[in-house]
Design an enzyme around this catalytic site. Structure first.
Site, PDB file in Angstrom:
ATOM      1  N   HIS A   1     -25.300 -28.496 -19.127  1.00  0.00           N
ATOM      2  CA  HIS A   1     -25.709 -28.245 -17.739  1.00  0.00           C
ATOM      3  C   HIS A   1     -27.224 -28.084 -17.629  1.00  0.00           C
ATOM      4  O   HIS A   1     -27.888 -28.749 -16.828  1.00  0.00           O
ATOM      5  CB  HIS A   1     -25.004 -26.980 -17.240  1.00  0.00           C
ATOM      6  CG  HIS A   1     -25.452 -26.500 -15.901  1.00  0.00           C
ATOM      7  ND1 HIS A   1     -24.921 -26.963 -14.712  1.00  0.00           N
ATOM      8  CD2 HIS A   1     -26.395 -25.577 -15.557  1.00  0.00           C
ATOM      9  CE1 HIS A   1     -25.515 -26.352 -13.695  1.00  0.00           C
ATOM     10  NE2 HIS A   1     -26.411 -25.507 -14.188  1.00  0.00           N
TER      11      HIS A   1
ATOM     12  N   HIS B   1     -30.568 -28.790  -8.743  1.00  0.00           N
ATOM     13  CA  HIS B   1     -29.135 -28.674  -9.010  1.00  0.00           C
ATOM     14  C   HIS B   1     -28.333 -29.765  -8.301  1.00  0.00           C
ATOM     15  O   HIS B   1     -27.271 -30.169  -8.788  1.00  0.00           O
ATOM     16  CB  HIS B   1     -28.628 -27.279  -8.635  1.00  0.00           C
ATOM     17  CG  HIS B   1     -28.789 -26.292  -9.747  1.00  0.00           C
ATOM     18  ND1 HIS B   1     -29.993 -25.675 -10.030  1.00  0.00           N
ATOM     19  CD2 HIS B   1     -27.908 -25.825 -10.679  1.00  0.00           C
ATOM     20  CE1 HIS B   1     -29.835 -24.876 -11.081  1.00  0.00           C
ATOM     21  NE2 HIS B   1     -28.580 -24.945 -11.490  1.00  0.00           N
TER      22      HIS B   1
ATOM     23  N   HIS C   1     -28.489 -32.519 -10.683  1.00  0.00           N
ATOM     24  CA  HIS C   1     -27.515 -32.268 -11.751  1.00  0.00           C
ATOM     25  C   HIS C   1     -26.127 -32.720 -11.334  1.00  0.00           C
ATOM     26  O   HIS C   1     -25.413 -33.390 -12.083  1.00  0.00           O
ATOM     27  CB  HIS C   1     -27.472 -30.781 -12.114  1.00  0.00           C
ATOM     28  CG  HIS C   1     -26.233 -30.405 -12.878  1.00  0.00           C
ATOM     29  ND1 HIS C   1     -25.040 -30.082 -12.252  1.00  0.00           N
ATOM     30  CD2 HIS C   1     -25.980 -30.344 -14.209  1.00  0.00           C
ATOM     31  CE1 HIS C   1     -24.117 -29.842 -13.171  1.00  0.00           C
ATOM     32  NE2 HIS C   1     -24.667 -29.985 -14.356  1.00  0.00           N
TER      33      HIS C   1
ATOM     34  N   ASP D   1     -31.968 -24.635 -17.439  1.00  0.00           N
ATOM     35  CA  ASP D   1     -31.346 -24.180 -16.197  1.00  0.00           C
ATOM     36  C   ASP D   1     -32.273 -23.222 -15.463  1.00  0.00           C
ATOM     37  O   ASP D   1     -32.494 -23.318 -14.255  1.00  0.00           O
ATOM     38  CB  ASP D   1     -30.016 -23.506 -16.524  1.00  0.00           C
ATOM     39  CG  ASP D   1     -29.093 -23.373 -15.325  1.00  0.00           C
ATOM     40  OD1 ASP D   1     -29.299 -24.063 -14.311  1.00  0.00           O
ATOM     41  OD2 ASP D   1     -28.143 -22.577 -15.403  1.00  0.00           O
TER      42      ASP D   1
END
Length: 366
Positions: free
Chosen positions: A271, A254, A257, A171
């Site tokens: 995540h 992101h 994601h 992340d």
């Protein structure tokens, strides 16, 4: 538009800090709703209760239902009101912490965030990511303020599964690349303005810390050792990445994601694991220099972060699957707009296919 820098009011990191939670609650509220999973309570419940015994503050434990969804938030808001809780405490991983922040937002109460893992950059932000009850991305809930306190008990975190801290590094890996892209695009940030020098500098420090200490921290954690490298990575995953993304911006990684949540095969991945692959996709989309791609790919491979869609659960990636992810990633309300050039779903699908091919190449898994 003004440059805005967001941060929690207080960030506390050190061994056995959860034993002092009651003393941190006492100045902020009389009765805390402590949201935690049953397994989390088994791990740290006694430590928390012992600290509260020395204060006037009360606590009420409540089990988390597993998903940061509107239904779960509404349930906990009602529970807090019914039981006279005037401060919310989240103890656990990213979804619990986002849920605690959302509950406190609707109650207009203080919130203390206590990660038991260092798996995401969620803890420090004035943001909750909401999902549907079946795990698909729903929306970003932007909050009025960052947490009152973020409390990192590094003894607990060092004892957590190593994969979770590695996921946090995945992340955090996106932080600098997304911050730089947003800066180059003169884009907006989650803080509600433009990014400034401080946020970008912290994002860069986050990346530098990962490169310097990431592998050392993983090796130490595999032996259960709380070394300086582990402390540095916990801070990078949580504080540096948290402030870096919020005050400097999110971009393609992101958004990718969020697109990956549309594929059921990826639902079992963390995540940060999906964000790590999204970072590689962003670098391909930007046509980053080979040296930088190799640095990031090598880092991911050494840590065990996914560099192919196969590692994310998709056995044979098709163009159709790549387009499903790309279409979702390019949604008007997502962060792909912070790339410094116009991006189409076709470009993103090709970048996903290209990143997947590179991953197989560097894994020598053709």
């Amino acid at each position: 538009m003004a440059a805005i820098f967001n941060s929690p009011s207080k960030y506390i990191q050190g061994p056995d800090e959860l034993a002092k939670l009651g003393s941190y609650v006492e100045p902020l509220g009389a009765k805390a709703l402590v949201i935690v999973t049953p397994s989390g309570k088994k791990r740290v419940g006694a430590k928390i209760e012992g600290g509260f015994a020395e204060t006037k503050a009360e606590l009420l434990f409540e089990d988390f239902n597993g998903e940061c969804s509107k239904g779960e938030v509404d349930r906990l808001v009602a529970l807090a009101r019914d039981n006279g809780c005037d401060i919310i405490v989240g103890v656990g991983g990213g979804k619990i912490l986002d849920t605690a922040k959302a509950v406190a937002y609707y109650l207009e109460s203080p919130v203390i965030i206590c990660p038991t893992i260092a798996s995401t950059d969620a803890p420090c932000s004035a943001l909750s990511v909401l999902y549907t009850d079946d795990g698909q991305f729903d929306k970003y809930l932007f909050l009025k303020a960052n947490p009152n306190i973020v409390l990192m008990d590094t003894t607990v975190i060092a004892a957590s599964p190593v994969r979770l801290t590695v996921s946090g590094m995945g992340d955090a890996l996106a932080t600098y690349f997304e911050a730089q892209a947003t800066h180059d695009a003169d884009g907006g940030t989650c803080a509600g303005g433009k990014g400034g020098m401080a946020g970008l500098a912290l994002a860069k420090l986050c990346y530098e810390t990962l490169m310097a200490d990431g592998v050392k921290a993983k090796v130490a954690l595999e032996k259960g050792a709380l070394t300086p490298a582990v402390e540095h990575i916990i801070e990078a995953n949580t504080l540096l990445s948290g402030i870096g993304f919020e005050s400097s911006g999110l971009a393609a990684a992101h958004a990718i994601h969020n697109g990956l949540t549309m594929l059921p095969e990826c639902h079992g991945m963390y995540h940060g694991e999906k964000v790590a692959f999204g970072t590689i996709v962003q670098l391909v989309l930007e046509d980053a220099p080979t040296e930088k791609l190799e640095e990031v790919l090598g880092f991911c491979i050494e840590l065990g972060l996914p560099v192919t869609m196969k590692e994310l659960g998709v056995a044979e990636l098709t163009r159709e699957q790549a387009m499903i992810v790309a279409e979702a990633a390019c949604a008007p309300d997502d962060t792909m707009c912070n790339m410094p050039f116009e991006v189409t779903p076709e470009m993103v699908a090709n970048a996903i296919l290209g990143a997947d091919a590179l991953g197989h190449y560097y894994l020598m898994d053709e």
